[in-house]
Every structure is written in C-alpha cells, then in structure tokens.
Design an enzyme around this catalytic site. Structure first.
Site, short mmCIF file in Angstrom:
data_model
loop_
_atom_site.label_atom_id
_atom_site.label_comp_id
_atom_site.label_asym_id
_atom_site.label_seq_id
_atom_site.Cartn_x
_atom_site.Cartn_y
_atom_site.Cartn_z
N ALA A 18 0.83 -1.20 0.00
CA ALA A 18 0.00 0.00 0.00
C ALA A 18 0.86 1.25 0.00
CB ALA A 18 -0.95 -0.01 1.19
N PHE B 281 16.08 18.87 -11.94
CA PHE B 281 16.53 17.62 -11.32
C PHE B 281 17.55 16.94 -12.22
CE2 PHE B 281 15.38 14.61 -7.93
CZ PHE B 281 14.82 15.48 -7.03
N ASP C 4 9.84 -8.11 -0.59
CA ASP C 4 8.93 -9.23 -0.33
C ASP C 4 8.28 -9.76 -1.61
OD1 ASP C 4 9.61 -8.88 2.29
OD2 ASP C 4 7.81 -7.75 2.82
N GLN D 136 20.69 1.59 -7.99
CA GLN D 136 21.08 2.99 -7.95
C GLN D 136 21.69 3.35 -6.60
OE1 GLN D 136 18.11 6.53 -8.27
NE2 GLN D 136 19.42 6.45 -10.08
N HIS E 86 22.42 6.48 -4.61
CA HIS E 86 22.08 7.90 -4.63
C HIS E 86 23.31 8.68 -4.20
CE1 HIS E 86 20.14 11.71 -3.86
NE2 HIS E 86 19.02 11.24 -4.38
N LEU F 199 18.55 9.79 3.33
CA LEU F 199 18.55 10.47 2.03
C LEU F 199 18.53 12.00 2.14
CD1 LEU F 199 18.12 10.29 -1.12
CD2 LEU F 199 15.66 10.35 -0.62
N THR G 15 17.75 14.82 -0.67
CA THR G 15 17.22 14.85 -2.04
C THR G 15 18.14 15.55 -3.04
OG1 THR G 15 15.43 15.63 -3.46
CG2 THR G 15 15.88 16.94 -1.52
N GLU G 16 18.07 15.06 -4.28
CA GLU G 16 18.73 15.70 -5.40
C GLU G 16 18.15 17.10 -5.63
OE1 GLU G 16 19.72 12.94 -8.65
OE2 GLU G 16 18.30 14.16 -9.78
N ARG H 114 22.40 10.31 -11.84
CA ARG H 114 22.86 9.87 -10.52
C ARG H 114 24.06 8.93 -10.57
NH1 ARG H 114 17.07 9.06 -7.38
NH2 ARG H 114 16.73 11.30 -7.12
N HIS I 92 20.02 3.02 -3.01
CA HIS I 92 18.79 3.79 -2.98
C HIS I 92 17.63 3.13 -3.72
CE1 HIS I 92 16.30 7.34 -2.73
NE2 HIS I 92 16.28 7.52 -4.03
N ARG J 140 18.08 4.97 -13.19
CA ARG J 140 16.86 5.75 -13.13
C ARG J 140 17.16 7.23 -12.94
NH1 ARG J 140 13.95 7.92 -9.06
NH2 ARG J 140 14.90 6.77 -7.34
N SER K 21 10.78 7.81 -10.36
CA SER K 21 10.25 6.69 -9.57
C SER K 21 8.83 6.99 -9.13
CB SER K 21 11.12 6.41 -8.35
OG SER K 21 11.20 7.55 -7.53
N LEU K 22 8.59 8.22 -8.64
CA LEU K 22 7.21 8.57 -8.26
C LEU K 22 6.31 8.55 -9.50
CD1 LEU K 22 7.61 11.39 -5.56
CD2 LEU K 22 7.26 8.94 -5.25
#
Lengths: 597, 237
Positions: free
Chosen positions: A15, A119, A221, A240, A242, A252, A254-255, A286, A353, A398, A403-404
């Site tokens: 989820a 980015f 999993d 990856q 990061h 982390l 962020t970039e 990256r 990452h 990536r 990814s989002l």
C-alpha cells in the site's frame, strides 16, 4: 493447521504509491478488492521520497514529453524499453494533475500552477540545458503524495488488511496466479487470499545492502515471493546508489538540493562535477555523480578526518529559500549529520537507494515471462507495478523523480488492465490447488522447530556486508566472482536461521526471518546477474570493461544490449531483447549514442 | 565520548501469549559508535533479545511508526538522540490505547477518529483538464498542517483523548480537519464544521497543549483547533 480462505476479485500486495494508485482504480470500478500491507499505508516507503515527481507540464520552463523521453532513455543507458518509456512520459501530466485534484498540496508558482524544479539528468532540447520538470511539495513530495493517495482511498472505501504480511504466491499447475498466502501479524494466523487477479506493489529491496537510504521494511517481499514461485527477475544487477546519503547515517538528502542550486565540493572546496559533467555539472545523472564522488574519495580528495565523504554545499542559498523549499532537508541534516545547512555544508556519500530491476512486466502492468520462444508472455492473473516491477523504464539507471512517476503511471495502468480484464470476463476464479498454503505453513513450522541455527540478524548482516563489498558503485571482475560464491554461502545459512521468540502475537522476530528469505533471493539475483554482465552500463560499471570507440564508456551494445533474466530455481540466467521501438509508429526511436552529460 | 558504552533500559513488556500481566524489564545493552538514536539502540537490543517488539520503518521521522513513551514523554525513537537522554531509559507504549504487545499499541481508535473527519479533499465541480490554481499565499496556509505523519504522539498525550477516545476527535484528527478547511480547493466547509459541532468532537479540547509539546514534526494542533473554533463562532454570528 486449518487455514482460513478469503475470496476477492483482486488482491493487491503493498500500500505504497503503486499499490494505492492501483487500489483506487479497482475500488472506483467496484471490484471487491483486498489491499494487504505489512505496515499502515502511510508508513510505506513512498513517504520518504523528497524532491518531486516528473511531468513535462512546462509551468516554469518550456518542456515537452519528447525531451522527457529522450532524457529517460539516455538515463537508462539505452536499457530501458522505449515503448514503456513513451507510455510513461506521455501519461505524466495526466497522473500528476489527477493527484492535484485529489488534494495533493503541491507548491505553487506565482500564477498558481504546480511548482517545478530542476533535477538530475532532466533537460531541455535533448540534453542541452537543465529543465524544471520535477513537480514538488517542498522536499516532502512523497509524504504529500502518499497521504493524498491514502486519503482518496478512504473516500473510495478501499478495504485494507493492515499489518498483514504476504508470504507466498499461489500458482496452479499451468502457472496461473491465484492469489497469495498472508499472515496476520497480530495473531500469527495464516490465511489464503484467493483472487481472480493479484497485483504486486511491494516496493524495493534496498536492505540487501549494508548502507541504504531505504526503510527497514524494504525487504523485497514481492520480488522474493515471485522468484520462489518460478518467475524470473529482470535486470537485478542494476542498483542505484544515490549520490547524497548522509555520511554514516545513510539517510537520504534529495537531489532537489542540487536542483535548488546546491553544489558538491571536495576537500579543497572544488566544484568537482565541472570536470566530470561540464554541461549539467551537479545535475548530471545519478550514476555519473556517484562515480565521480567515489573517484574523488578514492584519489584522496575526500573530506573529513578519514577523507571518506564529500560536501554538499547550500550555504550560498538564502535561508528563506532553504526554509521554504528544503525544510525537511534542514531538519534531517541537523538530526542526522549534526549540521545546519544554512551555516555549513552537509557530509554526503553515495548510498544504495533504488532497484532498477524487478519482476518483469509490460507497460500494461502485466507480469511477463518467456514461453515457447516468446520472451514476453503474460502470466494469467498476475500484475506488478512500482519499484518491485521492471517495466522497464529505468533500464540501467533511473532519473530522479521518475520513480514517483513510475508508481503512479504503472499503478494506474495495472489497475486499469485488471478492471478491463475483469469487465471483459477474462478473469475467472480458478480452483485452488489442495496444497495452496503448504509452502507457507512449512516455512513457519521450520522457524517454530529450528534449533542450533544462526540468528537472523547475523545472517542478514553477512548478506549486507557481502553486497556492499562485492557489488557496490564500482565493480571488479574478481570481486564479483568471489561475491557469487559468498552470497550462495550466505543463502545456505539463511535456510537454518533460528528465532527464540515463539509467540503468536506480533512476532517481529518471525517477520524478520521471513523477510530475510525475500532479501536473499534479491541478493543472489543481483550478484549472479552482475557477475555475468561483462560490460559497463548505467549503474553497473566494472573494471574490465574498456572505454573505446567500439564500447563507449565500456558499454558493449553488440553483446549486451539485452535484459537479464535470473531464475531462482537452478540459479540460472537467461536474456531477452530490449524494446528499442517506441509504442507509437510515429515516434522516432532514440538512437544509441555515447552517454555524456 | 568512548566508542562503546553500555546503556540501561527499563522497558514495558507484555506478551499476551505467555505473560499473565505486563511488567517492567530492566535490561542493558552495549552500543556501537554508530548507534546515535534510540531506534539504533532498540535494534541493538533486539539482536540480544529477539522477543522485544516494536514498530519501525523509515528511521528518519517521516513514516510515524516508532512512536512510544520515552522517559514519560511521547516521541519517535528514530529522532531521539542517545546523547542527551537520562538513564535508565524508561520505555512504555503510547498511553491510552490498548496494548497488543510490548510497546505496540492498537491504533484502531486513533485512525477511526482520523477517518471520521473525512480526510480527503471534497470538490464536486467537474475536474478541469489541468491543475486547479492556488496562489502561493493560499498554499502557505497548509504549511504546518499537511506534514502530519499520523504517529499519534499528540492524541495519546492528550487527557481529553484519554477520557473520550470514542467521542473526542483528538489533536491529530482535528489538525487534519483544519488542513482541509484551510484548503482553498475544498468546498465542504459547512459540512466539515457540522461534523464537528458537538460537545465532544471539537470542544473537548481545553488547550492543555500537550500535543504541541510532543509533536515530533513541530506542528501545532492547538492552534489549528483554535482556528476551527473561530470558524464555528464566525458562522454562528
């Protein structure tokens, strides 16, 4: 042992962003859906994403999906499937705008549109100048997104099974997927979730490494379950690292920090990325930035007493900008690095990452495997999306914010495919084999009775150290060979782990033992696939690959422009072609070229 | 500081499978140099005694899993520094919720209250093709509201929530309620206020401000509750 059985149209495992996005599609279409999750939905790791989600909205700088497609293919070092990439970048605006309609609190431009920041690896005009493509909610984009998706699911009355851990995939003799077994953590009871469709959205497996930005729950999993059930894993050698994990803590950064103007500096204060990527500099891809950092450190230009990290400097930005655009980063730096980035630079190192590989799917979210000479035959009843899946849009590396985007686009696509397969009557409830829960019950029985075994944390640590040492940012032929032997030894040890806690209630020792089984599959797949790939591509760079005209940057398209498939049974490798043809006939393929930034 | 140090704990233990009643366990653990936070110490402890049960995930204060009562005050284990913490470190489950095992509590009632405020944007106009516009100033109104991680530190430190967890929404739920009331894109203002117009749901907040004191994200539910009360008053006159 009596095993309860529950029946649904569809069961979704996980989820996080992908699972919640898929769930929305199913709930709104009225399918009877169960979402299984081992943590409350808003605790899923999507919550930790910071910098943004990519979409060529063009709110601040001119942009279009063609440029986004080019950047993504180039970022993938041409290992990404161009049909899936075209599908994703074209859908980007739609899924991001939907989120805004769901209530996601994006930052805003002066004219009220979604705020976008530059980015790494994202550019205007096919690699020329940085573009503002990352749609952001401060530096808490993942949190804002996951909560908005959960909230929308509350509205849609999605049925969640919270703190249920999926254990094993159920397949029949034809290989069709019929659901999963799962354990309720509060009672320790195992149930069968029998369904017409099963969607895996279980996230990544970054905990195979010792140093990782990933949450404790990122234990692969779904990937492990799929592998044990005979599904091959695709491109697992590509991990990856990061560039900016907090040195020591792994948390982390962020970039987006570099997107807002942050600069990486070595011991002498030099902005070293100018040497490695003259064009995009600190905003290169990256893998490129991580390797440059490790090279600086290896050549003695690292910072600190042990010269083991570099510095991420934003002291030249105004405190207002930092507090408005990067408030979470400031908090993390103070908490985990002991520095206030307004006053001093943050010590950072490349940190594991993201898993580029995973369960092979097509762009509709169907899980595909080789069968009768066709490399991509859908497995009936089985779908996957998000980090656990490999569509493949990220290929060998990536881009940040993709990814989002991946989890939104393919979570939705998997949901749409299930709904349309359901409505056309293609999905039926196939009879369960009699022994459907036997594998899971045997795993629990073994833990119940195991004596003289090693403790779970010891074996897990041995795995993590092995992965860190033998399959890191730079890879070496002899180390990879040795790594394969070592990881197979660790895998043997994992078969005999012992737990002292025998309680039925919220037994986290047992959960961790079950998670280790999944991690081990991922670790084996990674090491074996990496050892076999005799070239450098994207995040997989090895010492014996030579940079010449034939093989630019060590990339050997003649022999290795292909996807790896690793089978757990027999520890066997296979390969399948990369899809170089975009989805639409009128879209030009991005031609192979040497990758420079 | 020496690289290795031993730390003393007093931990609430209860396994319904074998314990007749909860008890406080005295236990110590030797920490490594890299163990900076309370969560690191708990992971170290678990390696010694695998029956110690707690929730954890992101380890950076954004998922809200590892809330517990630490030396008498609610907080997140992953954001609690081991440098400035008094020993023995006394750990208990979040107060006021049923204990499942050790420091793991049943959060059903907490989430029930969160769900009761309709925690989702309500806007029944047809969705435009592009984003709904919102000025940066209007967006700023959501700061300090949307960042909640649902860890329950606040609600379980609130005496009003302890007494009436079934009737009083609690600080976390009310913060979420105001997050939607404050959103210029939301159209359900009067429906939302109706939903809170009752002697308990909103008005049991007596501004004790324990919620503000414990929030690991430095949010201010009391202030948000005050703003909802203002809105109630304004629409009454």
């Amino acid at each position: 042992m009596k095993v309860a059985k529950r029946t649904f149209d569809a069961v979704i495992v996980g989820a996080g962003g992908a699972g919640l996005r898929a769930a929305l599609q199913l709930s709104e279409a009225g399918l009877k859906t169960a979402v299984l999750t081992k943590v409350f939905p808003t605790r899923s790791h999507t919550v930790a994403a910071q910098g943004g989600v990519a979409a060529s909205l063009g709110n601040s700088t001119e942009d279009n999906w063609h440029w986004h497609m080019y950047d993504t293919v180039k970022g993938s070092d041409w290992l990404g499937d161009q049909d899936a990439i075209e599908f994703m970048v074209k859908k980007a605006n739609e899924v991001v705008v939907e989120l805004e309609h769901y209530g996601m609190p994006f930052d805003r431009t002066d004219n009220g549109k979604i705020y976008q920041r530059p980015f790494g690896g994202h550019s205007q005009n096919y690699g020329q100048t940085p573009v503002s493509r990352s749609c952001a909610a401060a530096d808490r984009t993942g949190h804002a997104m996951l909560h908005a998706l959960y909230q929308r699911n509350v509205r849609a009355n999605t049925q969640f099974f919270v703190e249920w851990m999926a254990m094993d995939l159920i397949r029949n003799a034809d290989g069709d997927v019929l659901g999963v077994t799962a354990m309720e953590m509060e009672t320790g009871e195992v149930s069968i979730f029998h369904a017409k469709a099963t969607i895996f959205a279980t996230g990544g497996s970054g905990r195979i490494y010792y140093s990782s930005t990933n949450a404790f729950i990122n234990t692969g999993d779904g990937v492990g379950m799929a592998a044990r059930a005979g599904i091959p894993l695709e491109d697992m050698e590509f991990w990856q690292f990061h560039p900016t994990g907090v040195a020591g803590a792994g948390v982390l950064i962020t970039e987006g920090v570099r997107g807002e103007g942050g600069i990486l500096r070595n011991a002498s204060g030099e902005r070293f990325m100018e040497r490695y990527a003259p064009n995009l500099k600190d905003l290169a891809s990256r893998d490129v930035v991580s390797r440059s950092m490790v090279t600086e450190i290896n050549e003695g230009r690292g910072c600190g007493t042990d010269k083991d990290h570099v510095l991420l400097d934003i002291t030249h930005l105004s405190p207002e900008t930092i507090n408005k655009r990067l408030p979470g980063i400031r908090e993390i730096s103070i908490q985990f690095a002991g520095v206030d980035p307004i006053k001093a630079p943050i010590p950072v190192v490349p940190t594991c990452h993201y898993q580029m590989g995973g369960i092979p799917t097509n762009y509709k979210g169907q899980v595909v495997v080789p069968k009768d000479g066709n490399p991509n035959v859908p497995v009936a009843g089985f779908y996957a999306a998000g980090e656990c899946a490999c569509a493949s849009v990220h290929g060998a590396n990536r881009l940040g914010t993709n990814s989002l985007l991946d989890l939104l686009v393919f979570g939705k696509a998997a949901g749409e495919t299930v709904v349309s397969d359901f409505q056309s009557g293609q999905l039926t409830l196939k009879p369960l084999p009699e022994n459907a829960a036997d594998v899971s019950l045997a795993r629990i029985a073994r833990l119940e009775s195991q004596t003289n075994g090693e403790e779970v944390h010891e074996v897990r640590l041995a795995m993590q150290r092995t992965m860190q040492k033998h399959a890191g940012v730079f890879r070496f032929a002899d180390m990879l060979k040795e790594g394969v032997t070592k990881i197979l030894e660790v895998a043997e040890r994992a078969k005999h782990t012992q737990i002292k806690d025998k309680s039925k209630v919220w037994n986290t020792a047992r959960t961790e033992a079950l998670e280790l089984d999944n991690l081990i599959e991922v670790a084996k797949a990674t090491m074996v696939s990496a050892e076999a790939r005799k070239e450098s591509r994207g995040a997989h760079v090895r010492d014996d690959a030579i940079d010449c005209a034939e093989t630019p940057n060590g990339r050997d398209d003649k022999n290795w422009l292909k996807h790896t498939l690793w089978y757990s049974e027999g520890n066997r490798l296979d390969y399948k072609p990369v899809t170089l043809q975009p989805m639409s006939a009128d879209v030009e393929p991005i031609a192979l070229a040497k990758r420079t930034y | 500081m020496s690289s290795k140090r031993t730390v003393q704990f007093k931990i609430y233990r209860y396994d319904p499978d074998k314990d007749a009643a909860p008890y406080m366990q005295d236990i110590s653990v030797e920490l490594e140099e890299s163990d900076k936070k309370l969560l690191d110490a708990l992971v170290r402890l678990k390696a010694k005694d695998d029956s110690l049960s707690f929730r954890r995930s992101c380890r950076e204060g954004v998922c809200g899993s590892d809330a517990m009562n630490i030396n008498g005050k609610n907080g997140l284990a992953c954001l609690t520094s081991m440098d400035d913490i008094a020993q023995p470190i006394t750990l208990r489950p979040l107060p006021g919720l049923p204990v499942i095992r050790d420091v793991i509590v049943d959060m059903t009632q907490f989430f029930k209250q969160y769900h009761s405020i309709k925690p989702y944007l309500i806007n029944n106009e047809p969705a435009p093709e592009r984003e709904r516009l919102q000025s940066p100033e209007d967006r700023d109104e959501l700061n300090g509201l949307y960042e909640c991680i649902l860890c329950a530190c606040c609600s379980t430190s609130c005496p009003s929530f302890w007494w009436n967890p079934d009737k009083f929404v609690g600080p976390a739920g009310l913060l979420a309620a105001y997050r939607f009331l404050a959103d210029t894109r939301d159209q359900a203002t009067s429906e939302r206020l109706d939903n809170l117009e009752d002697p308990y749901r909103l008005f049991r907040c007596h501004s004790i401000m324990n919620c503000v004191d414990v929030c690991p994200k430095h949010l201010n539910p009391t202030k948000a509750i005050g703003k909802i009360k203002d809105m109630m008053v304004r629409r009454a006159v």
